[in-house]
Design a protein around this motif. Structure first.
Motif, mmCIF file in Angstrom:
data_model
loop_
_atom_site.group_PDB
_atom_site.id
_atom_site.type_symbol
_atom_site.label_atom_id
_atom_site.label_comp_id
_atom_site.label_asym_id
_atom_site.label_seq_id
_atom_site.Cartn_x
_atom_site.Cartn_y
_atom_site.Cartn_z
ATOM 1 N N LEU B 62 30.237 45.316 36.197
ATOM 2 C CA LEU B 62 31.067 44.129 35.934
ATOM 3 C C LEU B 62 32.233 44.531 35.023
ATOM 4 O O LEU B 62 33.386 44.170 35.279
ATOM 5 C CB LEU B 62 30.224 43.000 35.317
ATOM 6 C CG LEU B 62 30.992 41.781 34.800
ATOM 7 C CD1 LEU B 62 31.887 41.156 35.867
ATOM 8 C CD2 LEU B 62 30.010 40.729 34.263
ATOM 9 N N MET B 64 33.434 47.524 34.747
ATOM 10 C CA MET B 64 34.326 48.379 35.549
ATOM 11 C C MET B 64 35.188 47.526 36.480
ATOM 12 O O MET B 64 36.373 47.798 36.675
ATOM 13 C CB MET B 64 33.516 49.399 36.355
ATOM 14 C CG MET B 64 34.393 50.398 37.095
ATOM 15 S SD MET B 64 33.434 51.620 38.020
ATOM 16 C CE MET B 64 34.741 52.760 38.529
ATOM 17 N N GLY B 65 34.577 46.483 37.045
ATOM 18 C CA GLY B 65 35.317 45.592 37.945
ATOM 19 C C GLY B 65 36.422 44.856 37.212
ATOM 20 O O GLY B 65 37.559 44.765 37.697
ATOM 21 N N MET B 66 36.097 44.328 36.026
ATOM 22 C CA MET B 66 37.105 43.595 35.251
ATOM 23 C C MET B 66 38.215 44.531 34.765
ATOM 24 O O MET B 66 39.388 44.165 34.735
ATOM 25 C CB MET B 66 36.442 42.877 34.066
ATOM 26 C CG MET B 66 35.475 41.782 34.500
ATOM 27 S SD MET B 66 34.863 40.755 33.124
ATOM 28 C CE MET B 66 33.948 41.937 32.150
ATOM 29 N N GLY B 68 39.127 47.122 36.346
ATOM 30 C CA GLY B 68 39.884 47.406 37.570
ATOM 31 C C GLY B 68 40.991 46.392 37.806
ATOM 32 O O GLY B 68 42.042 46.722 38.371
ATOM 33 N N ARG B 69 40.765 45.157 37.369
ATOM 34 C CA ARG B 69 41.806 44.129 37.508
ATOM 35 C C ARG B 69 43.047 44.521 36.696
ATOM 36 O O ARG B 69 44.179 44.417 37.172
ATOM 37 C CB ARG B 69 41.273 42.781 37.033
ATOM 38 C CG ARG B 69 42.298 41.668 37.188
ATOM 39 C CD ARG B 69 41.794 40.372 36.617
ATOM 40 N NE ARG B 69 41.865 40.377 35.171
ATOM 41 C CZ ARG B 69 41.364 39.398 34.388
ATOM 42 N NH1 ARG B 69 40.732 38.386 34.911
ATOM 43 N NH2 ARG B 69 41.503 39.473 33.087
ATOM 44 N N THR B 72 44.821 47.383 38.669
ATOM 45 C CA THR B 72 45.580 47.001 39.867
ATOM 46 C C THR B 72 46.761 46.110 39.491
ATOM 47 O O THR B 72 47.794 46.154 40.148
ATOM 48 C CB THR B 72 44.682 46.335 40.924
ATOM 49 O OG1 THR B 72 43.929 45.283 40.298
ATOM 50 C CG2 THR B 72 43.724 47.323 41.546
ATOM 51 N N ASN B 73 46.622 45.318 38.426
ATOM 52 C CA ASN B 73 47.782 44.546 37.967
ATOM 53 C C ASN B 73 48.896 45.494 37.502
ATOM 54 O O ASN B 73 50.067 45.183 37.637
ATOM 55 C CB ASN B 73 47.400 43.605 36.815
ATOM 56 C CG ASN B 73 46.628 42.379 37.301
ATOM 57 O OD1 ASN B 73 46.580 42.104 38.506
ATOM 58 N ND2 ASN B 73 46.021 41.661 36.372
ATOM 59 N N ASP B 77 48.632 46.780 44.221
ATOM 60 C CA ASP B 77 47.489 46.679 45.137
ATOM 61 C C ASP B 77 47.447 47.871 46.095
ATOM 62 O O ASP B 77 48.477 48.267 46.636
ATOM 63 C CB ASP B 77 47.585 45.373 45.942
ATOM 64 C CG ASP B 77 47.580 44.154 45.041
ATOM 65 O OD1 ASP B 77 46.887 44.197 44.001
ATOM 66 O OD2 ASP B 77 48.274 43.167 45.357
ATOM 67 N N GLY B 78 46.255 48.402 46.286
ATOM 68 C CA GLY B 78 46.074 49.478 47.259
ATOM 69 C C GLY B 78 46.674 50.809 46.829
ATOM 70 O O GLY B 78 46.885 51.696 47.657
ATOM 71 N N LEU B 80 45.495 52.792 44.102
ATOM 72 C CA LEU B 80 44.579 53.732 43.444
ATOM 73 C C LEU B 80 44.070 54.769 44.441
ATOM 74 O O LEU B 80 43.717 54.431 45.578
ATOM 75 C CB LEU B 80 43.373 52.987 42.859
ATOM 76 C CG LEU B 80 43.622 52.112 41.634
ATOM 77 C CD1 LEU B 80 42.355 51.320 41.301
ATOM 78 C CD2 LEU B 80 44.049 52.954 40.432
ATOM 79 N N TYR B 83 39.297 56.206 40.691
ATOM 80 C CA TYR B 83 38.984 55.379 39.525
ATOM 81 C C TYR B 83 37.560 55.734 39.108
ATOM 82 O O TYR B 83 36.631 55.571 39.901
ATOM 83 C CB TYR B 83 39.103 53.896 39.910
ATOM 84 C CG TYR B 83 38.699 52.875 38.857
ATOM 85 C CD1 TYR B 83 38.792 53.144 37.491
ATOM 86 C CD2 TYR B 83 38.242 51.631 39.244
ATOM 87 C CE1 TYR B 83 38.439 52.198 36.552
ATOM 88 C CE2 TYR B 83 37.880 50.659 38.309
ATOM 89 C CZ TYR B 83 37.977 50.956 36.956
ATOM 90 O OH TYR B 83 37.622 50.012 36.024
#
Lengths: 173, 139
Positions: B62, B64-66, B68-69, B72-73, B77-78, B80, B83
């Protein structure tokens, strides 16, 4: 772990993006995505981890007819140690993070980004294992696993490397 | 669109608050979406009485996912190509996390311009919960 069929679906991507608090329209809005460089909805960078949903033997999901180690009438339906032993007897190769263990590292290499309509397979192989002494948690046993995600054409799309750790004792806070 | 290499320098950084006052409900939401129902993340009775932790804690994934936001910001987008992270401390309900990326290197590989980023996520006590690296394609 082997996942024979991991269909990447728009509704799953939407749910996953919501759960990480990411409202980027590239994960949910087709018409927005069509006007971007990527051209379609894509999945967030860590989405491949949700392949667990499609692993029939995934050990961190309660299954019909099997004991679960979380609380019900008692604090633990089945002791974590028993579950770990049951798991170690099974032929299923566990991912790096196991019951009673913690996730130590996660790495993704992207050959391309996942999108709705992809039908993936995932093949996991064990990697290195090693031990380390820690002041806060005693002996740490690390184990690595490598998962290759391939698309319907057999192309490698994501390579994941996961490291799990089993601690000798609960980590001191 | 990705970042423009001409406008980037080693040492440039970007950061975002990725969650304020993390809720148990969000942890449950992540369990449902990811499929990882380990009771240490949602089952107060199990985690305190059996696992021996003070309360439930977030999935490393979670965090790592957050994080990741934030990535990508920053890179688009697309964009990476890699990571990877280490989970260095647990994340608890109530935590407020800030994720940061710093440009470590700008390089060429196979005719593409890539940027290597050092990543870290800290909690409200300035303690690291995640450290890592990422690589992204830039213009």
């Amino acid at each position: 772990m082997a996942v024979e069929r991991f269909p990447v679906e728009a509704s799953h991507i939407l749910m996953f993006a919501r759960s990480i608090g990411d409202s980027n329209p590239i994960y949910s809005d087709e018409s927005h995505a069509a006007g971007t460089e990527v051209g379609s909805i894509i999945a967030p960078p860590t989405f491949a981890q949700a392949s667990a949903q499609f692993d029939p033997d995934y050990f961190l999901r309660p299954k019909d007819g099997q004991k679960w180690f979380g609380s019900g009438g008692t604090a633990s339906g089945t002791l974590v140690k028993d579950k770990a032993e049951d798991d170690s007897k099974s032929d299923d190769k566990k991912s790096g993070s196991s019951a009673g263990g913690l996730h130590a590292e996660q790495h993704f290499t992207y050959h391309r980004h996942l999108k709705p309509g992809d039908i993936l397979t995932a093949e996991t192989k064990p990697g290195e294992s090693w031990e380390k002494e820690s002041k806060r948690a005693g002996v740490l046993k690390f184990s690595e696993s490598i998962t290759e995600y391939r698309d319907q054409g057999g192309e490698l799309v994501v390579t994941a490397r996961s490291v799990g750790v089993v601690t000798e004792k609960v980590i001191e806070q | 669109m990705g970042l423009n290499a001409d406008e980037l320098n080693v040492g440039d950084s970007y950061s975002e608050v990725i969650v304020e006052d993390l809720t148990r409900t969000q942890i449950v939401q992540y369990a449902g979406a990811s499929g990882d129902y380990n009771p240490v993340h949602s089952d107060e009775k199990f985690v305190t009485e059996v696992a021996g932790y003070p309360t439930v804690f977030a999935h490393g994934m979670l965090t790592m996912g957050m994080t990741g936001r934030m990535l990508t910001n920053y890179v688009g987008d697309g964009r990476l190509t890699y990571y990877g992270v280490r989970f260095v401390n647990q994340v608890w309900p109530g935590d407020t996390l800030t994720a940061r990326a710093e440009i470590a290197e700008i390089r060429e590989e196979n005719g593409q311009t890539l940027v290597d980023l050092a990543i870290s996520t800290t909690n409200q006590d300035e303690k690291f919960v995640l450290t890592g690296n990422a690589t992204a394609r830039v213009e």
